[in-house]
Design an enzyme around this catalytic site. Structure first.
Site, PDB file in Angstrom:
ATOM      1  N   HIS A 168      19.497 -29.739   2.226  1.00 37.97           N
ATOM      2  CA  HIS A 168      19.294 -28.393   1.673  1.00 37.97           C
ATOM      3  C   HIS A 168      20.565 -27.584   1.488  1.00 37.97           C
ATOM      4  O   HIS A 168      20.593 -26.652   0.677  1.00 37.97           O
ATOM      5  CB  HIS A 168      18.340 -27.619   2.598  1.00 37.97           C
ATOM      6  CG  HIS A 168      17.594 -26.521   1.914  1.00 37.97           C
ATOM      7  ND1 HIS A 168      18.042 -25.882   0.777  1.00 37.97           N
ATOM      8  CD2 HIS A 168      16.409 -25.928   2.203  1.00 37.97           C
ATOM      9  CE1 HIS A 168      17.170 -24.954   0.409  1.00 37.97           C
ATOM     10  NE2 HIS A 168      16.175 -24.957   1.250  1.00 37.97           N
ATOM     11  N   TYR A 220       7.226 -15.009   4.409  1.00 37.13           N
ATOM     12  CA  TYR A 220       8.440 -15.258   3.627  1.00 37.13           C
ATOM     13  C   TYR A 220       8.056 -15.987   2.347  1.00 37.13           C
ATOM     14  O   TYR A 220       7.373 -17.009   2.393  1.00 37.13           O
ATOM     15  CB  TYR A 220       9.382 -16.132   4.463  1.00 37.13           C
ATOM     16  CG  TYR A 220      10.691 -16.532   3.828  1.00 37.13           C
ATOM     17  CD1 TYR A 220      11.893 -16.019   4.306  1.00 37.13           C
ATOM     18  CD2 TYR A 220      10.755 -17.467   2.800  1.00 37.13           C
ATOM     19  CE1 TYR A 220      13.107 -16.408   3.762  1.00 37.13           C
ATOM     20  CE2 TYR A 220      11.961 -17.851   2.249  1.00 37.13           C
ATOM     21  CZ  TYR A 220      13.135 -17.319   2.728  1.00 37.13           C
ATOM     22  OH  TYR A 220      14.334 -17.700   2.193  1.00 37.13           O
ATOM     23  N   THR A 266      19.132 -17.536  -2.988  1.00 33.40           N
ATOM     24  CA  THR A 266      17.758 -17.069  -2.790  1.00 33.40           C
ATOM     25  C   THR A 266      17.733 -15.683  -2.146  1.00 33.40           C
ATOM     26  O   THR A 266      18.716 -15.214  -1.587  1.00 33.40           O
ATOM     27  CB  THR A 266      16.965 -18.034  -1.883  1.00 33.40           C
ATOM     28  OG1 THR A 266      17.612 -18.120  -0.607  1.00 33.40           O
ATOM     29  CG2 THR A 266      16.854 -19.415  -2.511  1.00 33.40           C
TER      30      THR A 266
END
Length: 793
Positions: A482, A598, A611
Site C-alpha cells: 500500500h 471512515y 487520500t
C-alpha cells in the site's frame, strides 16, 4: 541460447598449455540489447520530460514561433522592439556572420518569449484548476454563466493529446484549511457519537487547543505548505506506512479479484502468460507515457505521480522505518511455485516475449521436479511478519553472497507472479441467476479473497509493489503493497490487464495462448539460496507471527444482486452516498450504536494528492437511521431524511476532494506537536479514536460507453463470452483487513447496473464482530431501502 543468462560473459584460465579464453556471445548480445534499450529509455524520458515541462505547448509550435519571429525580423517588422538587435550586437556578432548572428538572436528571443507565453498559459491553467465550484453544481440543473465561462476557458487553454504526466506542473497545491473551520467541522462530525456530557468535554478540549498551541502549530504547518508541493503526502507515507513496525500483511496490503462473469481458460500457464504479457504491455505504455491522465468531466486532470513507482518497486525493511526502493528498469519477473523461486526474462533481443513464448517458460516451471532448498519454501514469510524481525534477518543473512544475489532477483523484478497450488473454483456469476445461487457462490469467494489477501503467509512476497496470483484452475488475483500508491492506481492497471487478456490476447479452443513461438525463449532461472539454521529459525518465527495474524481474519464477500446503481439513480440519489447510508444502518443494527466511520476519498485534484477521510457517520445519517428503527415514522419522512443524509454526505465528499477535509489537517498538526514535543489532549484524543467502520469504494471504469466500444471492436466476444451491459469485464473488486481490532473493514465495487460486491473483514477474536452477520445486515438494509422507494421508483 537457453542458458545464456546463466553463463559468464568472459572467462579465462591459465594452465600448462597457456591462457584459455572463453567468450559467451549470447551474453554479450544480451548486454548490447540491454544497453541499447537503456539508452533509448533515457532519451525517451528526457524528451518526454521536456515535452511535459512546456505542455500545453509543443516543441514544434516553439520552432514555428521562432520561424515566425525570424521571418518578421528579416521583413523589417521587428516584434522585439530592438531586443533582437541588442542580443545580436552584444552576444553573437563577434563570433558569427551578420546573417547567422541575426538568426541566432531571433531564435534566442523567440525561445524566450515562447517559454514566457507557456508560463502564462500554465499559470492560467493552474488558476482554472484551482476552482472547484463545478463540483457543487446540483445534478440535473444547468450551469450558471460563470461556470460556463470557466468551462470554456478550461477547454481553450487545456491543450490536446496529453501524456500521463503532462499536467503535473499545472496542478494546484492542496490548500491548507483554517484551524477554526477544521475544528468546527470536526466537532459536528462527532456529535452523534457522544452523549451531551462527552460532547461538551470535547468542545472544551478543542477550544483549549485553539487558544494554546493550535495557532502556533498552524503557523508552522503554513510554512511547510509554502515550500511543499503537498503538505500531507510525504508525512502520510512516512508515518502512516513506512514507520509502522507491525506486519504489513493484512494490516496494510490489500487485494483485488478477477472478473465476475468470465473465466476465459482453466490452463494455469496460459492464463499466467497472458496476464504477464498484458501487465508488461501496460508497463511499456507507462514508460512511454502513452496512458492518458484520468480526467474528471473530460476537463480536470487527476494527479498521476503515483503511477511512477508501480513497477520495479519494493518496500525494504528497516529497524525503525522502511524505505521504498524503485529501480528504473527490470527485464524479468520473479515467480513462486511449490516453494521454489524463479526469475523469468520477459524480454529477449530487445523484444517483449509473446504469450506463447511465456507459456513455454511457465510450463517448464510447473514441470520442474526440483525440491525447494532448505528454508526456501517459507522464505517469503519474512515479509509477512513484524518488520524489525525481517530487517534483522535481511541485514544478517541477505546482505552478501548468493542470498543477496537471489534476493535482488525478487526485489528488482518488475513484479511477482505466484503460480498457486490451490483451486479457487469460484466459477462465474450469472447475470440472470437467482440470489441464492450467488449467495452459495459467496462461500467460494470467501476462500478466494482469503487466498488473495494473505495466502498461507509464506507464498506471497508482501514487500513487492504487487503480486499477481494465478490459481491452479486459472483464476487471477492480486495482492498490493500500500505505501507506494492507493487502490485506484492498481485498479486502473488490473482493468487494463483483464481487458487485454480476454478481449485482445485471448485463448485457443483448448485454453492455451494464441500464436506460435518465434523461438525457444530463455529458460527460467532457479534462484539459489544458502539459508543457515539460524536464518531459518527467524523465518519460522516470522511465519508464526503471520499465522497468528491471518488466522484471526474473518473475511466475507457479500454479493448484492437484488439491485444496483440503476435503481439508485432512478431514486435520484448518489450510489456512493446510498451505499454509505446502507452501511450506517447495517452497522447500527450490528453494534447497537453509532461509531466513527471512515470512507476514503481521493485528493488527486491536487499535485501529489493521495487520500482524505469522509466521516460518513453524521448528524443527518444518524437521524435517518433512528427513523428507520422507529415504526412510528412514516415512509415519506424516512425518504426525506435519507435524501437529506445523502445530500450532506455528498457535500462532505466534495469538501474532502477539494482540500477541505478534516483528518489530514489534524494529522499534520499532530506530527508537528510531536516534532516540537508539545502535548495536546485534544490531538491525542482525535488521533487515537478507533475507526470501528472503515470503508472504501473501488471504482470500476467499464461503463456503457466503454462496453459498446469494446463490443464493436470485438464482436466475437459477445458470442464467446456473452459480454453485454450486464455481463462485463469489471472485476469483483477487492478488500483490506479491519482497521480496528473490534471493527469492520468494508470495501465495495459497483460491478454493473445490477451487481455490487461487498468485501467485509473483521477479527475472529473480537466478540463484537462477525463478517457474515454484518453481510446479512447489509443485505437487509439494502432491501429496506429499496422498499422505501418501491412505489416511487
Amino acid at each position: 541460447m537457453a542458458e545464456a543468462h546463466e553463463a559468464v560473459a568472459f572467462q579465462f584460465t591459465v594452465g600448462a598449455e597457456g591462457v584459455s579464453v572463453n567468450l559467451s556471445y549470447d551474453v554479450f548480445k544480451a548486454l548490447i540489447y540491454s544497453g541499447c534499450r537503456s539508452w533509448k529509455r533515457r532519451c525517451r524520458r528526457t524528451l518526454k520530460s521536456l515535452h511535459n515541462t512546456i505542455y500545453p505547448g509543443h516543441p514544434l509550435r516553439g520552432i514555428a514561433w521562432c520561424g515566425l519571429i525570424y521571418t518578421l525580423y528579416i521583413k523589417d517588422h521587428d516584434p522585439s522592439y530592438h531586443i533582437i538587435d541588442w542580443i545580436d550586437k552584444h552576444i553573437f556578432r563577434r563570433y558569427f556572420s551578420k546573417q547567422n548572428s541575426q538568426m541566432l538572436a531571433c531564435v534566442v528571443f523567440g525561445t524566450g518569449t515562447y517559454f514566457i507565453l507557456i508560463q502564462i498559459r500554465q499559470s492560467i491553467l493552474k488558476l482554472l484548476f484551482s476552482y472547484h465550484g463545478w463540483m457543487y453544481q446540483e445534478h440535473g440543473k444547468p450551469m450558471g454563466l460563470g461556470q460556463k465561462v470557466w468551462g470554456g476557458l478550461v477547454k481553450l487553454f487545456i491543450g490536446r493529446n496529453p501524456s500521463l504526466y503532462s499536467y503535473q506542473s499545472v496542478l494546484p497545491q492542496l490548500p491548507l484549511p483554517s484551524l477554526d473551520d477544521t475544528l468546527r467541522r470536526y466537532l459536528r462530525t462527532v456529535r452523534p457519537l457522544y452523549s451531551d456530557a462527552e460532547y461538551h468535554q470535547m468542545e472544551i478540549l478543542a477550544d483549549e487547543f485553539r487558544r494554546t498551541i493550535g495557532r502556533k502549530l498552524q503557523r508552522f504547518l503554513w510554512l511547510k505548505w509554502l515550500i511543499s508541493s503537498n503538505y500531507v503526502s510525504d508525512w502520510w507515507e512516512k508515518f502512516v506506512y513506512l514507520r509502522g513496525r507491525s506486519a504489513i500483511m493484512v494490516n496494510s496490503n490489500f487485494y483485488g479479484l478477477d472478473a465476475a462473469y468470465i473465466r476465459p481458460t482453466t490452463v494455469q500457464s496460459a492464463r499466467a502468460a497472458n496476464i504477464v504479457r498484458a501487465t508488461m504491455q501496460y508497463r511499456v505504455r507507462l514508460d512511454h507515457e502513452d496512458i492518458a491522465p484520468l480526467m474528471v468531466q473530460n476537463m480536470i486532470p487527476l494527479c498521476s505521480s503515483q503511477y511512477e513507482r508501480q513497477y520495479n518497486t519494493v518496500r525494504v525493511p528497516g529497524k525503525e522505518a522502511d524505505i521504498i526502493v524503485h529501480h528504473s528498469d527490470s527485464q524479468h519477473v520473479a515467480v513462486y511455485h511449490k516453494g521454489r523461486w524463479f526469475k523469468i526474462y520477459v524480454f529477449y533481443q530487445g523484444q517483449l516475449l509473446e504469450p506463447s513464448e511465456l507459456q513455454m517458460q511457465f510450463d517448464e516451471i510447473l514441470r520442474d521436479p526440483v525440491e525447494p532448498a532448505y528454508g526456501e519454501e517459507h522464505l517469503a514469510a519474512l515479509t509477512a511478519g513484524e518488520r524489525p524481525l525481517w530487517a534483522e534477518a535481511r541485514e544478517k543473512y541477505f546482505s552478501t553472497g548468493i542470498n543477496r544475489a537471489s534476493l535482488e532477483g525478487i526485489e528488482k523484478a518488475a513484479f511477482v507472479l505466484i503460480l498457486d497450488e490451490e483451486e479457487f473454483a469460484i466459477g462465474t456469476l450469472s447475470a440472470d441467476s437467482s440470489f441464492m445461487s450467488n449467495k452459495q457462490q459467496s462461500e467460494n469467494f470467501d476462500k478466494y479473497a482469503h487466498a488473495s489477501l494473505h495466502g498461507k503467509g509464506y507464498d506471497r512476497w508482501f514487500d513487492k509493489s504487487f503480486n499477481f496470483i494465478i490459481s491452479k484452475d486459472a483464476v487471477a488475483g492480486i495482492n498490493v503493497e500500500h505505501s507506494w500508491a492507493d487502490a485506484p492506481v492498481s485498479g486502473h492497471m488490473v482493468e487494463y490487464v483483464l481487458k487485454e487478456d480476454i478481449a485482445h490476447l485471448g485463448y485457443d479452443d483448448i485454453g492455451n495462448t494464441r500464436g506460435v513461438p518465434r523461438f525457444t525463449p530463455p529458460k527460467p532461472v532457479k534462484l539459489k539460496w544458502a539459508i543457515s539454521e539460524d536464518c531459518n529459525e527467524l523465518i519460522e518465527r516470522s511465519l508464526a507471527q503471520a499465522k497468528k495474524i491471518f488466522s484471526d481474519v474473518d473475511l466475507h464477500v457479500y454479493i448484492q444482486d437484488i439491485y444496483g446503481k440503476g435503481f439508485m439513480k432512478k431514486c435520484k440519489l448518489s450510489p456512493d452516498a446510498y451505499i454509505q447510508m446502507a452501511l450506517q444502518l447495517a452497522h447500527y443494527r450490528d453494534s447497537g450504536r453509532f461509531n466513527l466511520t471512515y470512507e476514503a476519498s481521493m485528493t488527486r485534484l491536487f499535485r501529489d494528492g493521495r487520500t482524505e477521510t469522509v466521516r460518513s457517520c453524521s448528524i443527518e445519517s444518524s437521524e435517518w437511521v433512528k427513523a428507520m428503527e422507529d415504526p412510528s415514522v412514516s415512509k415519506a419522512e424516512r425518504i426525506r431524511l435519507l435524501r437529506r443524509a445523502c445530500d450532506y454526505h455528498q457535500e462532505q465528499y466534495r469538501d474532502a476532494m477539494t482540500g477541505k477535509g478534516i483528518d489530514r489537517h489534524l494529522f499534520c498538526l499532530y506530527v508537528l506537536s510531536k516534532y516540537f514535543n508539545m502535548e495536546s489532549p485534544f490531538l491525542q484524543r482525535v488521533l487515537h479514536e478507533p475507526w470501528k467502520l472503515s470503508t472504501s469504494q473501488t471504482a470500476a471504469s467499464y461503463d456503457e460507453k466503454h462496453l459498446k466500444r469494446l463490443m464493436a471492436e470485438n464482436p466475437d466476444l459477445v458470442k464467446k463470452y456473452g459480454i453485454s451491459e450486464k455481463r462485463n469485464l469489471a472485476p469483483c473488486g477487492g478488500g483490506f483487513g479491519p482497521v480496528a481490532s473490534d471493527g469492520y473493514g468494508v470495501s465495495y465495487v459497483i460491478a454493473s447496473e445490477t451487481l455490487i460486491f461487498f468485501h467485509v473483514s473483521s477479527n475472529r477474536s473480537s466478540p463484537e464482530t462477525d463478517s457474515k452477520r454484518f453481510g446479512e445486515h447489509i443485505c437487509q438494509a439494502m432491501k429496506d431501502m429499496r422498499d422505501l422507494f418501491e412505489t416511487e421508483a
